[in-house]
Design a protein around this motif. Structure first.
Motif, mmCIF file in Angstrom:
data_model
loop_
_atom_site.group_PDB
_atom_site.id
_atom_site.type_symbol
_atom_site.label_atom_id
_atom_site.label_comp_id
_atom_site.label_asym_id
_atom_site.label_seq_id
_atom_site.Cartn_x
_atom_site.Cartn_y
_atom_site.Cartn_z
ATOM 1 N N LYS A 1 -50.840 -10.433 6.161
ATOM 2 C CA LYS A 1 -51.185 -9.188 5.472
ATOM 3 C C LYS A 1 -52.219 -8.393 6.269
ATOM 4 O O LYS A 1 -52.037 -7.202 6.543
ATOM 5 C CB LYS A 1 -51.734 -9.489 4.062
ATOM 6 C CG LYS A 1 -50.776 -10.320 3.217
ATOM 7 C CD LYS A 1 -51.351 -10.656 1.862
ATOM 8 C CE LYS A 1 -52.593 -11.538 1.889
ATOM 9 N NZ LYS A 1 -52.381 -12.912 2.356
ATOM 10 N N SER A 2 -53.302 -9.071 6.643
ATOM 11 C CA SER A 2 -54.326 -8.385 7.440
ATOM 12 C C SER A 2 -53.747 -7.933 8.771
ATOM 13 O O SER A 2 -54.045 -6.847 9.268
ATOM 14 C CB SER A 2 -55.512 -9.315 7.708
ATOM 15 O OG SER A 2 -56.056 -9.773 6.502
ATOM 16 N N THR A 3 -52.912 -8.779 9.341
ATOM 17 C CA THR A 3 -52.299 -8.455 10.626
ATOM 18 C C THR A 3 -51.443 -7.196 10.520
ATOM 19 O O THR A 3 -51.479 -6.340 11.400
ATOM 20 C CB THR A 3 -51.450 -9.644 11.112
ATOM 21 O OG1 THR A 3 -52.277 -10.804 11.134
ATOM 22 C CG2 THR A 3 -50.877 -9.386 12.484
ATOM 23 N N ASN B 1 -52.014 -16.993 1.856
ATOM 24 C CA ASN B 1 -52.944 -16.974 2.988
ATOM 25 C C ASN B 1 -52.170 -17.197 4.272
ATOM 26 O O ASN B 1 -51.294 -18.048 4.330
ATOM 27 C CB ASN B 1 -53.993 -18.084 2.864
ATOM 28 C CG ASN B 1 -54.971 -17.832 1.731
ATOM 29 O OD1 ASN B 1 -55.213 -18.694 0.906
ATOM 30 N ND2 ASN B 1 -55.521 -16.636 1.678
ATOM 31 N N GLY B 2 -52.516 -16.395 5.268
ATOM 32 C CA GLY B 2 -51.834 -16.558 6.553
ATOM 33 C C GLY B 2 -50.472 -15.885 6.619
ATOM 34 O O GLY B 2 -49.752 -16.030 7.602
HETATM 35 N N1 LIG Z 1 -57.248 -13.568 16.123
HETATM 36 C C1 LIG Z 1 -56.235 -14.438 15.861
HETATM 37 N N2 LIG Z 1 -55.793 -15.275 16.836
HETATM 38 C C2 LIG Z 1 -54.772 -16.136 16.590
HETATM 39 N N3 LIG Z 1 -54.135 -16.237 15.422
HETATM 40 C C3 LIG Z 1 -54.519 -15.430 14.421
HETATM 41 C C4 LIG Z 1 -55.591 -14.496 14.579
HETATM 42 N N4 LIG Z 1 -55.766 -13.836 13.424
HETATM 43 C C5 LIG Z 1 -54.847 -14.331 12.573
HETATM 44 N N5 LIG Z 1 -54.100 -15.291 13.157
HETATM 45 C C6 LIG Z 1 -52.991 -16.021 12.534
HETATM 46 O O1 LIG Z 1 -52.012 -15.085 12.120
HETATM 47 C C7 LIG Z 1 -51.496 -15.415 10.850
HETATM 48 C C8 LIG Z 1 -51.646 -14.238 9.902
HETATM 49 O O2 LIG Z 1 -53.029 -13.990 9.688
HETATM 50 P P1 LIG Z 1 -53.571 -12.862 8.718
HETATM 51 O O3 LIG Z 1 -55.040 -12.810 8.861
HETATM 52 O O4 LIG Z 1 -52.829 -11.604 8.952
HETATM 53 O O5 LIG Z 1 -53.172 -13.458 7.302
HETATM 54 P P2 LIG Z 1 -53.471 -12.886 5.845
HETATM 55 O O6 LIG Z 1 -52.158 -12.741 5.177
HETATM 56 O O7 LIG Z 1 -54.335 -11.701 5.910
HETATM 57 O O8 LIG Z 1 -54.228 -14.117 5.192
HETATM 58 P P3 LIG Z 1 -55.470 -14.155 4.147
HETATM 59 O O9 LIG Z 1 -54.862 -14.034 2.802
HETATM 60 O O10 LIG Z 1 -56.026 -15.519 4.362
HETATM 61 O O11 LIG Z 1 -56.408 -13.059 4.492
HETATM 62 C C9 LIG Z 1 -52.206 -16.672 10.418
HETATM 63 O O12 LIG Z 1 -51.365 -17.763 10.672
HETATM 64 C C10 LIG Z 1 -53.433 -16.727 11.298
HETATM 65 O O13 LIG Z 1 -53.764 -18.064 11.551
#
Ligand SMILES: Nc1ncnc2c1ncn2[C@@H]1O[C@H](COP(=O)(O)OP(=O)(O)OP(=O)(O)O)[C@@H](O)[C@H]1O
Ligand SMILES: [Mg+2]
Lengths: 386, 245
Positions: free
Chosen positions: B45-47, B41-42
């Motif tokens: 991936k989504s980013t 998590n974090g």
């Molecule tokens: N809109 C935002 N503003 C500030 N920080 C953000 C934002 N969206 C995500 N983050 C931060 O960027 C990092 C990556 O987030 P992301 O959503 O890409 O993670 P992820 O790998 O998709 O996690 P998950 O498995 O929980 O979906 C995290 O530390 C998150 O806190």
């Protein structure tokens, strides 16, 4: 009705429609507060625009004031982006500052500016018919009517052209962006329409009524429908209804028109909030009670299924054992009986075939974590609900 | 074998409020793979997906889809966002949400008509959601909502599909139904990229995998690189998965 009365109602109705359209999208975007911010912070724009144009109804002044509205939105977003404060706090920081600049500007130039703070907040709908638009010496109607009519036509045109874009960017900004519909462009487009509408309506109805007309009809409509087009239609009807009934309320009470329309809006929302069929307070409370009884019923049926020994299935024992109060136990027993889930023989309760089938299925759903399915199943099994 | 590159990411760095959450990512995704993106998590991936799709603007680096910038290739790409990213109380029906998948090919202003409706109904049929077409979306279960999202991507009839956790909160039956559709897409020559959390099923579902945690740890065929070493590097703790043959 005399001409002035008709004109006032017409202006109020057009304002209501012009506000309900952007208002619907503001409510869906959970941005109700931003309309409050816009309506107050356009004041300095109005005053400065007036210095430049010397005409409260000049299109340039409207644009300049609307620009202040959009600047407010940008400022709020900037402050929010720093991550130091939440959105509502950011709004609370920006608009009082801009509004007070406007108030100071008015106070300092009281002699030159034909504006006072009361009029800004409450408008002067009653006087709107006296300010006529003259074209080539002919009287073509009140100026406010023309201003708001023009703005409304533009809003409707934009709504029809960009309905799909507004919908997708409100529902799922990520998808909208990936498909090439810039959510930022649509967002600022909507903010511009909200600002222009606010400025245009402002002179006639005042800041408070503009906010009320944007938010209350849309919030009421939201409680009644699950269809965006119907929500727009309902919001528009509620706005117009409140405008006209508010006018007559004011007439009857000899009170402020803007105040009476706002009161009607509040009343309408209250009634819908209480009585809306599925999202209303009473419906929700009723459903909760029903849920409680039906969960008790299920618990009771499960107990019966688990225990074949008669001692566990005696009517009185149930009451002591499951630890329910008399009324609750009786309600549950009655409901089970009415639905042919159980039979009582000599004070011994047993499951009917139907009751057994229902219980087995429910257990299955609970084990597989599909509790939601139980709701659907109830429609098939229940003759009477809890 | 010389395969075409469907998605190419070069030196991509993405930041929120000037705090980078993805550092210098290089990634090549060959055409026709069914790829998992895994990471805690974090991890970003989504980013990463959002940056590839132009939803977020990177502070450095570039992305190309079949050799061209994303802007020119939108119609080749479909996207299933993470489920929590939309307002499920929005006044709209399942069919309407699926229709939104057709908006991209319509472009600005033009409205969906019979043809789009037909495509949406077919997609609903494919994911087994036709009986629910008129339902308000908040009245669907989590798994059903996920299927609606999938149908919306299918209706886009793209070449590359990005899906952010399509298995989140769905039961075993739905998971199998979804993975079968994804495998069908791959069979039809499409490239499918899926953010995935269940490491146990990676070897069974996917043929390609990318390990991500702020930086790219590894990318390649599952059979070559899905091992304890890379898992440990990605998740920080000593990871052991039993890989079924
Ligand atoms: N809109 C935002 N503003 C500030 N920080 C953000 C934002 N969206 C995500 N983050 C931060 O960027 C990092 C990556 O987030 P992301 O959503 O890409 O993670 P992820 O790998 O998709 O996690 P998950 O498995 O929980 O979906 C995290 O530390 C998150 O806190
Ligand atoms: Mg994510």
């Amino acid at each position: 009705m005399n001409n002035a009365q008709i004109e006032i109602q017409l202006i109020a109705s057009l304002v209501a429609v012009a506000c309900a359209i952007p208002g619907t999208f503001l409510v869906l975007r959970k941005m109700a507060m931003i309309s409050d911010a816009i309506s107050h912070s356009i004041l300095p724009g109005l005053v400065i625009g007036f210095f430049i144009t010397q005409d409260l109804n000049s299109p340039f002044l409207i644009l300049l004031a609307a620009l202040t509205g959009v600047i407010t939105v940008v400022l709020v977003e900037r402050i929010q982006k720093t991550g130091l404060v939440k959105e509502d706090t950011a709004i609370g920081l920006v608009f009082p500052a801009l509004f007070s600049i406007g108030v100071i500007l008015i106070a300092k130039n009281a002699n030159d500016v034909h504006l006072d703070v009361d009029a800004v907040l409450l408008g002067e709908l009653a006087f709107a018919p006296f300010d006529r638009l003259m074209i080539a010496g002919a009287d073509v109607g009140p100026k406010s009517l023309w201003i708001i009519g023009t703005i409304l036509s533009m809003t409707i045109g934009l709504l029809i052209a960009f309905f799909k874009e507004l919908k997708i960017s409100t529902f799922d900004a990520g998808l909208a962006a990936s498909l090439g519909f810039s959510p930022a462009l649509i967002h600022y487009g909507l903010m511009t329409v909200a600002s222009v509408t606010t400025v245009g309506a402002f002179d006639a109805v005042g800041a408070i009524l503009v906010v009320a007309l944007m938010i209350a009809p849309a919030a009421s409509a939201y409680l009644l429908t699950t269809n965006l087009k119907k929500m727009l239609g309902l919001a528009i009807s509620f706005g117009v209804f409140s405008a006209i009934s508010g006018y007559w309320l004011a007439h009857w009470l000899d009170a402020s028109i803007a105040g009476s329309i706002t009161t009607m809006l509040g009343l309408l929302f209250l009634i819908i909030y209480l009585f809306a069929p599925s999202k209303g307070l009473i419906a929700v409370m009723y459903r909760e009670k029903q849920q409680r009884t039906e969960v008790s019923l299920l618990t009771f049926l499960l107990h019966l299924k688990n225990h074949s020994e008669t001692r566990e299935r005696h009517v009185n024992h149930l009451q002591e054992h499951i630890n329910w109060q008399k009324v609750r136990a009786k309600t549950v027993l009655d409901l089970a009986l009415k639905n042919n889930m159980i039979i009582i023989d000599n004070n011994i309760v047993s499951l009917t075939q139907k009751g057994d089938e229902f219980t087995s299925k429910a257990i299955n759903y609970i084990i597989t974590n599909e509790d939601a399915q139980i709701e659907d199943m109830k429609d098939d099994f229940f003759l009477f609900r809890g | 074998m010389d395969k075409k590159i469907a998605v190419q990411v070069d030196d991509l760095t993405v930041a929120y409020n000037y705090k980078p959450v993805l550092w210098d990512i290089d990634l090549e995704i060959p055409e026709g793979v069914l790829m998992a993106i895994v990471g805690p998590n974090g991890a970003g991936k989504s980013t990463l997906i959002k940056a590839i799709l132009g939803i977020l603007k990177p502070i450095a680096g570039s992305v190309s889809i079949y050799g061209k910038p994303y802007d020119q290739q939108r119609k080749l790409v479909a996207y299933v966002p993470q489920k929590g990213s939309v307002d499920w109380d929005f006044p709209t029906t399942a069919l309407d949400v699926v229709m939104m998948g057709t908006y991209g090919s319509l472009g600005w202003i033009k409205r969906p008509g019979q043809k789009e409706k037909k495509a949406a109904l077919e997609a609903l049929e494919k994911v087994g959601m036709l009986p629910f077409k008129g339902r308000q979306i908040s009245q669907l279960s989590g798994g059903q909502q996920q299927r609606i999202f999938l149908a919306r991507a299918l209706v886009q009839d793209a070449s590359i599909y990005f899906m952010d956790e399509p298995f989140q909160g769905v039961d075993a039956t739905t998971e199998i139904a979804i993975i079968n559709i994804l495998k069908e897409l791959r069979k039809a020559g499409k490239t499918v990229i899926v953010v995935h959390h269940d490491l146990q099923t990676v070897p069974e579902y996917f043929d390609w995998v990318t390990f991500l945690n702020v930086k790219k740890i590894a990318t390649g065929p599952v059979k070559d690189i899905f091992n304890d070493d890379n898992l440990t590097k990605t998740y920080g703790i000593n990871y052991k998965v039993s890989i079924q043959e």
